[in-house]
Design an enzyme around this catalytic site. Structure first.
Site, PDB file in Angstrom:
ATOM      1  N   GLU A 268     -65.313 -26.524   2.864  1.00 35.73           N
ATOM      2  CA  GLU A 268     -66.413 -25.723   3.280  1.00 35.73           C
ATOM      3  C   GLU A 268     -67.576 -26.977   2.914  1.00 35.73           C
ATOM      4  O   GLU A 268     -67.553 -27.772   2.095  1.00 35.73           O
ATOM      5  CB  GLU A 268     -67.020 -24.722   2.414  1.00 35.73           C
ATOM      6  CG  GLU A 268     -66.133 -23.522   2.609  1.00 35.73           C
ATOM      7  CD  GLU A 268     -67.034 -22.158   1.768  1.00 35.73           C
ATOM      8  OE1 GLU A 268     -68.118 -22.401   1.330  1.00 35.73           O
ATOM      9  OE2 GLU A 268     -66.329 -21.166   1.666  1.00 35.73           O
ATOM     10  N   GLU A 322     -73.684 -14.839   9.883  1.00 36.84           N
ATOM     11  CA  GLU A 322     -73.036 -13.532   9.502  1.00 36.84           C
ATOM     12  C   GLU A 322     -74.066 -12.622   8.846  1.00 36.84           C
ATOM     13  O   GLU A 322     -74.660 -12.953   7.934  1.00 36.84           O
ATOM     14  CB  GLU A 322     -71.926 -13.831   8.429  1.00 36.84           C
ATOM     15  CG  GLU A 322     -70.836 -14.609   9.180  1.00 36.84           C
ATOM     16  CD  GLU A 322     -69.724 -15.106   8.095  1.00 36.84           C
ATOM     17  OE1 GLU A 322     -69.116 -14.331   7.197  1.00 36.84           O
ATOM     18  OE2 GLU A 322     -69.674 -16.260   7.730  1.00 36.84           O
ATOM     19  N   LYS A 325     -74.111 -10.702   4.984  1.00 39.51           N
ATOM     20  CA  LYS A 325     -74.031 -11.654   4.058  1.00 39.51           C
ATOM     21  C   LYS A 325     -75.325 -11.415   2.995  1.00 39.51           C
ATOM     22  O   LYS A 325     -76.440 -11.256   3.575  1.00 39.51           O
ATOM     23  CB  LYS A 325     -73.880 -13.113   4.044  1.00 39.51           C
ATOM     24  CG  LYS A 325     -72.675 -13.417   4.908  1.00 39.51           C
ATOM     25  CD  LYS A 325     -72.049 -14.777   4.624  1.00 39.51           C
ATOM     26  CE  LYS A 325     -71.870 -15.206   3.412  1.00 39.51           C
ATOM     27  NZ  LYS A 325     -71.151 -16.815   3.183  1.00 39.51           N
ATOM     28  N   GLU A 331     -77.875 -17.729   3.794  1.00 34.85           N
ATOM     29  CA  GLU A 331     -76.872 -17.497   3.798  1.00 34.85           C
ATOM     30  C   GLU A 331     -76.242 -16.704   5.116  1.00 34.85           C
ATOM     31  O   GLU A 331     -75.024 -16.697   5.473  1.00 34.85           O
ATOM     32  CB  GLU A 331     -76.407 -16.243   2.602  1.00 34.85           C
ATOM     33  CG  GLU A 331     -76.682 -16.919   1.236  1.00 34.85           C
ATOM     34  CD  GLU A 331     -75.159 -17.980   1.067  1.00 34.85           C
ATOM     35  OE1 GLU A 331     -74.176 -17.643   1.567  1.00 34.85           O
ATOM     36  OE2 GLU A 331     -75.625 -18.742   0.301  1.00 34.85           O
TER      37      GLU A 331
END
Length: 516
Positions: A268, A322, A325, A331
């Site tokens: 990541e 997203e 999250k 985030e």
């Protein structure tokens, strides 16, 4: 993600490259992407697969083994890393019968049409000390189950760890693991990875390090924008990017406990395009710069200063923004795409994409020197690109002066032409000067006057021909009905060039035995 303050062949190949519109590159790494699904507005998995294929993505990392998702990837040709979640670690560690049962419906059912190449056992397990004792036993049981069913040779077992596993990360050469983890879990894990020929996965986020110390860490350093860099006082290695410094801290930590043959995959890394007021640097422009520069760094070859010959293999985080999250605003905003499949920002993700890009970022192009002098401004080629190459006629003294400037004060990335690095061969002054001059030229946005070096360089509009063939110095000819004879010398710099490559079907190849 974990918030960490750590800093933290042949002549035929030669002909193929000459006729290719793509950039001429050293050994390159790979770019994959993390496909997270903590959202309620994402496209269906089949649509996601089509999106990935349209972007040229061939490697994807998942966070589970969802049946709908794995079925959607069937026949796609995209290689997957799937995951056994943290909440199943204790059961997986307790008995192989559990992993036998898990493997059958979650892995075997989808083979071979769905290409599963890696199982990530847990994710950032060390963040929760309660899970730590289960990690290595779970990894061993998963591997034993793969072996039992005859697929261990094609599916690797690993576990992504966060940079928080490091006790020391600056300078990079002083990198070390947390002392309380080394004997009980780090050494057994690295031993397992070595025995099974697997890799250590690392989640590395320069954004977090920058956010924690904006007064010390420059934004350019964090975003891979280049510059003079930072010198490691212990070994003299120069770090021009925080990303490479973070990776080398991990390599140093691995080396320190005797596992220097274990390789790393960056599982990541990314940069948010939006954040809260206190999340300094979380902007769309910075996210585009970080990921765009990183893709170029990975796909144009070479490794880190400590491991220059090991190509970088990276999974970007993440495919989508997203919305479910939790935590900081950032985030929800790491995605390269919005849920409607529109790009958050436009960056190339493949070598082909890089070859079509015309912007201010450095393109590491291996340029063979020209045979004729010249200079001055030229119009870009039909694809909008130009390159800077060395003029051998000015003599070694001028070439050396230009090379010294480009690699020194000029800030060109000359690591790939250092002894033993990926682009060291051919070891000639003209070849090395061409590489350095072009790096400087691309770094400075191909601006007027940046390809001169006192007459030692000039601009060309066709991709320069490569001449780093690793074979004895032979000479040969390629005779073409609609073009001049090419005279080339492997590991030398005498290459004749033409305005437009000929039709290779009309060419007769002859390699002479003469040794130069």
């Amino acid at each position: 993600m974990y918030f960490s303050k750590h800093f933290s062949h042949s002549l035929y190949f030669f002909i193929f490259i000459l006729s290719s519109p793509q950039l001429i590159l050293c050994d390159s790494g790979t770019i994959g992407i993390n496909y997270g699904r903590v959202a309620d507005n994402l496209p269906s998995p089949p649509k996601v697969v089509q999106l990935l294929k349209a972007q040229g993505i061939t490697k994807v990392k998942l966070y589970d083994t969802d049946s709908t998702v794995l079925s959607a990837f069937s026949g796609s040709g995209i290689s997957l890393t799937v995951a056994l979640p943290n909440q199943q670690l204790s059961s997986a560690a307790a008995r192989q019968s559990y992993t036998d049962t898990w493997i059958q419906p979650n892995i075997l059912t989808y083979l071979p049409k769905t290409l599963i190449e890696t199982i990530a056992v847990g994710n950032e397990v060390f963040v929760d000390p309660n899970n730590t004792p289960y990690l290595v036993p779970a990894m061993k049981n998963v591997y034993a189950s793969l072996t039992k069913y005859g697929v261990a040779s094609s599916i690797k077992v690993t576990s992504p760890v966060a940079l928080g596993v490091l006790q020391t990360s600056y300078p990079p050469s002083s990198g070390s693991f947390k002392s309380d983890l080394i004997e009980p879990v780090i050494k057994p894990m690295l031993s397992f990875l070595k025995q099974t020929n697997s890799t250590l996965m690392i989640n590395a986020y320069p954004f977090f390090a920058y956010l924690s110390d904006t007064k010390t860490i420059s934004l350019d350093y964090a975003l891979l924008r280049g510059g003079s860099g930072n010198t490691d006082p212990n070994n003299g290695l120069v770090y021009k990017t925080l990303f490479e410094a973070q990776l080398d801290a991990v390599f140093a930590a691995i080396d320190a406990i005797g596992f220097n043959d274990v390789k790393i995959v960056v599982s990541e890394t990314g940069w948010p395009s939006k954040g809260a007021e206190n999340e300094v640097g979380a902007t769309t422009e910075n996210a585009a710069d970080y990921n765009g520069n990183l893709v170029r760094r990975v796909l144009t070859g070479g490794g880190t200063p400590l491991r220059p010959n090991e190509p970088l293999n990276v999974y970007l985080f993440a495919l989508f923004n997203e919305n479910l999250k939790t935590g900081a605003t950032s985030e929800n905003n790491y995605g390269l795409f919005y849920p409607n499949e529109q790009k958050v920002y436009d960056i190339p993700l493949t070598v082909e994409g890089l070859s079509k890009t015309n912007n201010r970022n450095v393109s590491h192009v291996v340029a063979a020197p020209p045979v004729s002098g010249g200079g001055g401004e030229v119009s870009p080629g039909s694809n909008g690109q130009t390159w800077c190459v060395a003029n051998e006629k000015v003599g070694d003294e001028k070439l050396q002066e230009g090379l010294d400037y480009a690699c020194g004060e000029g800030g060109a990335d000359c690591r790939p032409i250092q002894t033993g690095a990926t682009c060291y061969d051919p070891s000639t002054l003209v070849a090395h000067a061409s590489y350095a001059f072009n790096s400087f030229y691309q770094k400075n946005s191909r601006a007027s006057g940046t390809c001169d070096f006192g007459g030692a360089a000039y601009v060309v509009t066709q991709p320069p021909s490569p001449n780093w063939l690793n074979r004895p110095r032979q000479k040969g000819t390629i005779s073409c009905s609609d073009g001049p004879i090419i005279y080339w010398a492997a590991r030398s710099y005498r290459v004749n060039w033409w305005a437009t490559p000929p039709n290779w079907a009309d060419c007769n190849l002859r390699v002479g035995p003469d040794i130069i």
